[in-house]
Design a protein around this motif. Sequence first.
Motif, mmCIF file in Angstrom:
data_model
loop_
_atom_site.group_PDB
_atom_site.id
_atom_site.type_symbol
_atom_site.label_atom_id
_atom_site.label_comp_id
_atom_site.label_asym_id
_atom_site.label_seq_id
_atom_site.Cartn_x
_atom_site.Cartn_y
_atom_site.Cartn_z
ATOM 1 N N GLY A 1 0.620 -1.006 0.042
ATOM 2 C CA GLY A 1 -0.050 -0.078 0.044
ATOM 3 C C GLY A 1 0.736 1.239 0.059
ATOM 4 N N SER A 2 2.100 0.993 -0.010
ATOM 5 C CA SER A 2 3.059 2.439 -0.273
ATOM 6 C C SER A 2 3.918 2.303 -1.266
ATOM 7 N N VAL A 3 4.413 3.248 -2.061
ATOM 8 C CA VAL A 3 5.227 3.328 -3.161
ATOM 9 C C VAL A 3 6.397 4.253 -2.960
ATOM 10 N N VAL B 1 18.232 -1.028 -19.247
ATOM 11 C CA VAL B 1 18.132 0.456 -18.990
ATOM 12 C C VAL B 1 16.756 0.837 -18.325
ATOM 13 N N THR B 2 16.604 1.406 -17.356
ATOM 14 C CA THR B 2 15.313 1.895 -16.810
ATOM 15 C C THR B 2 15.369 3.440 -16.624
ATOM 16 N N ALA B 3 14.364 3.837 -16.961
ATOM 17 C CA ALA B 3 14.060 5.493 -16.904
ATOM 18 C C ALA B 3 13.925 5.807 -15.573
ATOM 19 N N PRO B 4 14.515 6.956 -15.173
ATOM 20 C CA PRO B 4 14.591 7.335 -13.703
ATOM 21 C C PRO B 4 13.086 7.873 -13.357
ATOM 22 N N THR B 5 12.269 6.995 -13.549
ATOM 23 C CA THR B 5 10.880 7.576 -13.220
ATOM 24 C C THR B 5 10.692 7.790 -11.665
ATOM 25 N N THR B 6 9.546 8.488 -11.216
ATOM 26 C CA THR B 6 8.994 8.447 -9.950
ATOM 27 C C THR B 6 7.770 7.808 -9.936
ATOM 28 N N GLY C 1 2.790 4.448 -9.932
ATOM 29 C CA GLY C 1 2.656 4.130 -8.585
ATOM 30 C C GLY C 1 1.197 3.301 -8.361
ATOM 31 N N SER C 2 0.396 3.708 -9.433
ATOM 32 C CA SER C 2 -1.253 3.281 -9.146
ATOM 33 C C SER C 2 -1.338 1.811 -9.526
ATOM 34 N N LEU C 3 -0.356 1.415 -10.552
ATOM 35 C CA LEU C 3 -0.411 0.031 -10.669
ATOM 36 C C LEU C 3 -0.093 -0.776 -9.666
#
Length: 532
Positions: free
Chosen positions: A18-20, A175-180, A205-207
């Motif tokens: 329940g937290s991201v 490679v992972t984009a530095p997303t929030t 985060g919603s997923l």
Amino acid sequence: MTAADTRAAPSSAAPAMGSVPRLYNFAANVLENNLRGGRAGKPAYIDVRGATTYGQLAERVARFGAALRGLGVRREERVLMAMLDTVDWPTAFLGCLKAGIIAVPVNTLLTEDDYRYMLADSRARCLVVSEALFPKFEKIIAESPDLEHVIVAGDNPHGYRLFDDLIGAVEAEDVTAPTTADDIAFWLYTSGSTGAPKGAVHVHGSLKLTADLYGTPVAGVTESDVVHSVAKLFFAYGLGNGMTFPLTAGATVVLNADRPTPDGVAALLRRHPITMFFAVPTFYAGFLASANAPTKSEVQIRRCVSAGEALPEGIARAWAERYGVEISDGLGTTEMLHIFLTNRPGATKYGTTGKAVPGYELRLVGEDGNEVPQGEMGELQVRGPTSAIMYWNNREKSRSTFMGEWTRSGDKYIQDDDGYYICCGRGDDMLKVSGIYVSPFEVESALASHPEVLEAAVVGWFDEQRLIKPKAFVVLKMPDKATEELIGSLQEHVKQKLAPYKYPRWIEFRIELPKTATGKIQRFKLRAEGMM
């Protein structure tokens, strides 16, 4: 920006349910969790071509992301996905997310005009389309000025790039984009009261939160499950059922690229040990009526979930009697991403949609904007962490739907004395047919384009299973031409104009339609006839 600049861990430590964490990329996180959990050799997906393991899926996702970067598609640009349910679908969706590119999966049942609008509205730079759907895009690709790349999933590229060739020609760069957690991840188009699609914008985060709040603790998806969803991946409902929840749990998903039919799904249930089954009420009803439906001893289903429209009590009881499994009826919306109101096994109250999923709050609001007393009907509004952040390029509708922390569902409900919510229908003229919104205005316009029709009104009508289907009330230019043959002709006319599922199942000829003093059709009076 160099490749080294984009190499960012999706999360530092495993966050609590329940937290991201602030730095978060859903695609990278869910794939890495499965690889670290020792599931690299376990099937993640099974489709018509066979099984794809978690390790293979992670490699395909990395290759697709690398291919997009090689084409010059940049972070936050859009990729429109019109794809059938095969392993290529999660490959493309997760590949976009991992690269920081926005995935825009769309309904595969729409028309050329619908897709023309969505390509223009999204300004997609890339289209990924299944070969079977390509004919609906062939004419409009050249009309889309923002579209630079077309990728065809199948055997015939039609002059463009083949999906398999593209991902096979690049290295699987990790490679992972530095997303929030709050970065935009994907859009889902939903129809509005005028029929114009609206792009509901969702974040990474919603997923995770839909899995943490509903998929794992309420739906109960586990690593040992084999999952099948009749609802396709392009639906918010199907996206959770067929990707978010099972991948979060490390389960296996059985995909079906074909249109779901009782016979086709019966074959899947006999062929695979499916334990989690997600469908809509219309499908449950059709399955129960099928002579080819498997017996209880032929299936291994332990959990069944329904959403998309209210589940009639008779269907729920008949299913439980035949298969010994309760159907957990729930309500979710594209705007909230998945189910936030549901019944649960052992606490099911037939004829209701259950109670709020923990983590979500509900309220019923009257016409005056105040909450109604328990037992009175009001519009259902929901507060929870998975709400879309807006409708793309539609500020007016965004402001009226997303009211601070609260989101309007557009559905009318009553809360009974036991705290269960009872569905009373839509608050506007929209209908849900087999879990898909249908605008009556679209159907009316299609009918009115027939040379024999003067005017038409379309409303929701109960069929013999108490499921909602479109019914048209038609006023002809020459009333003496009202025949059974003309009914069939009008139905076929609508099917040619719109997606086939939108056609009116019944047509009733009238001399006139009920109207207000200003000439507006009073659909509620027609609806009332069908609810008696």
